[in-house]
Design a protein around this motif. Structure first.
Motif, PDB file in Angstrom:
ATOM      1  N   GLY A  31     -48.516  16.345  -4.181  1.00  0.00           N
ATOM      2  CA  GLY A  31     -47.697  15.417  -3.391  1.00  0.00           C
ATOM      3  C   GLY A  31     -46.749  14.607  -4.268  1.00  0.00           C
ATOM      4  O   GLY A  31     -45.576  14.430  -3.935  1.00  0.00           O
ATOM      5  N   VAL A  32     -47.253  14.134  -5.412  1.00  0.00           N
ATOM      6  CA  VAL A  32     -46.402  13.383  -6.351  1.00  0.00           C
ATOM      7  C   VAL A  32     -45.297  14.283  -6.883  1.00  0.00           C
ATOM      8  O   VAL A  32     -44.125  13.891  -6.947  1.00  0.00           O
ATOM      9  CB  VAL A  32     -47.254  12.786  -7.491  1.00  0.00           C
ATOM     10  CG1 VAL A  32     -46.372  12.260  -8.617  1.00  0.00           C
ATOM     11  CG2 VAL A  32     -48.145  11.683  -6.957  1.00  0.00           C
ATOM     12  N   GLN A  35     -42.637  14.794  -4.202  1.00  0.00           N
ATOM     13  CA  GLN A  35     -41.789  13.608  -4.053  1.00  0.00           C
ATOM     14  C   GLN A  35     -40.764  13.526  -5.182  1.00  0.00           C
ATOM     15  O   GLN A  35     -39.606  13.178  -4.957  1.00  0.00           O
ATOM     16  CB  GLN A  35     -42.645  12.336  -4.023  1.00  0.00           C
ATOM     17  CG  GLN A  35     -43.440  12.156  -2.758  1.00  0.00           C
ATOM     18  CD  GLN A  35     -42.525  12.004  -1.548  1.00  0.00           C
ATOM     19  OE1 GLN A  35     -41.492  11.371  -1.601  1.00  0.00           O
ATOM     20  NE2 GLN A  35     -42.935  12.609  -0.447  1.00  0.00           N
ATOM     21  N   GLY A  39     -36.711  13.711  -4.655  1.00  0.00           N
ATOM     22  CA  GLY A  39     -35.854  12.651  -5.194  1.00  0.00           C
ATOM     23  C   GLY A  39     -34.755  13.220  -6.079  1.00  0.00           C
ATOM     24  O   GLY A  39     -33.602  12.795  -6.009  1.00  0.00           O
TER      25      GLY A  39
END
Length: 191
Positions: A31-32, A35, A39
């Motif tokens: 998930g990190v 993200q 970005g």
């Protein structure tokens, strides 16, 4: 010969709790990473849009410089004249460039868009058409065309005693809306 000691069934492998903890930690790390990738993609898209806007602004500034190069004189923010070759439709004329060959002035105006395909305020050029080599044809019919859209601000200034014009132009990303709170894309030129 010695045989390795075999472990009993309870000691072999991982427990269900250990597997669930590792799976949860892996999901958090994925998930990190996702993200971070999203970005980067947003930043890359904004950078690409900024580069496109800067290229269009440079092209516009070059067009105005080309008209100024052929001028015998110009006026900043002139009063409207009934003999102008193009209707201004409630737009503010920023500059009237009087060509050296004596034809009608080339006008640059700022105001609302003539149709829904343009975003925000537009800069329009009222002047002779161009030939295939990109040169202005003085004998052609004047045309009122959009040069640049999504304009936030445009400033023209002529320093006292100098035959130059300073021009500052700002456009907002995303077609005139500042939803992502980005700074305007700005270009400055002297011509």
């Amino acid at each position: 010969m010695m045989r390795p000691k075999q472990r009993d069934g309870a000691d072999a492998g991982f427990s269900l709790l250990e597997l669930l903890l590792v799976a949860g930690l892996g999901a958090v790390l994925c998930g990190v990473a996702l993200q971070l990738l999203l970005g980067e993609a947003r930043q890359g898209g904004a950078l690409a849009q900024r580069l496109i806007l800067r290229r269009l602004q440079r092209r516009t500034l070059q067009l105005i410089k080309g008209d100024l190069a052929d001028a015998k004189r110009w006026q900043l923010q002139p009063d409207p004249q009934p003999e102008w070759p193009c209707p201004m439709a409630h737009r503010d004329v920023l500059i009237a460039i009087h060509p050296a060959h004596g034809s009608a002035p080339v006008l640059y105006s700022l105001g609302s868009a003539p149709s829904g395909i343009w975003r925000g305020q537009v800069l329009m050029r009222c002047g002779p058409a161009f030939d295939l080599q990109g040169r202005s044809r003085a004998s052609s019919t004047y045309q009122n065309r959009v040069v640049l859209d999504a304009i936030e601000t445009i400033k023209l200034h002529q320093p006292v005693g100098l035959p130059v014009i300073e021009m500052e132009l700002e456009q907002l990303l995303n077609g005139g809306t500042n939803n992502n709170h980005s700074k305007p894309v700005r270009s400055t030129a002297v011509g």
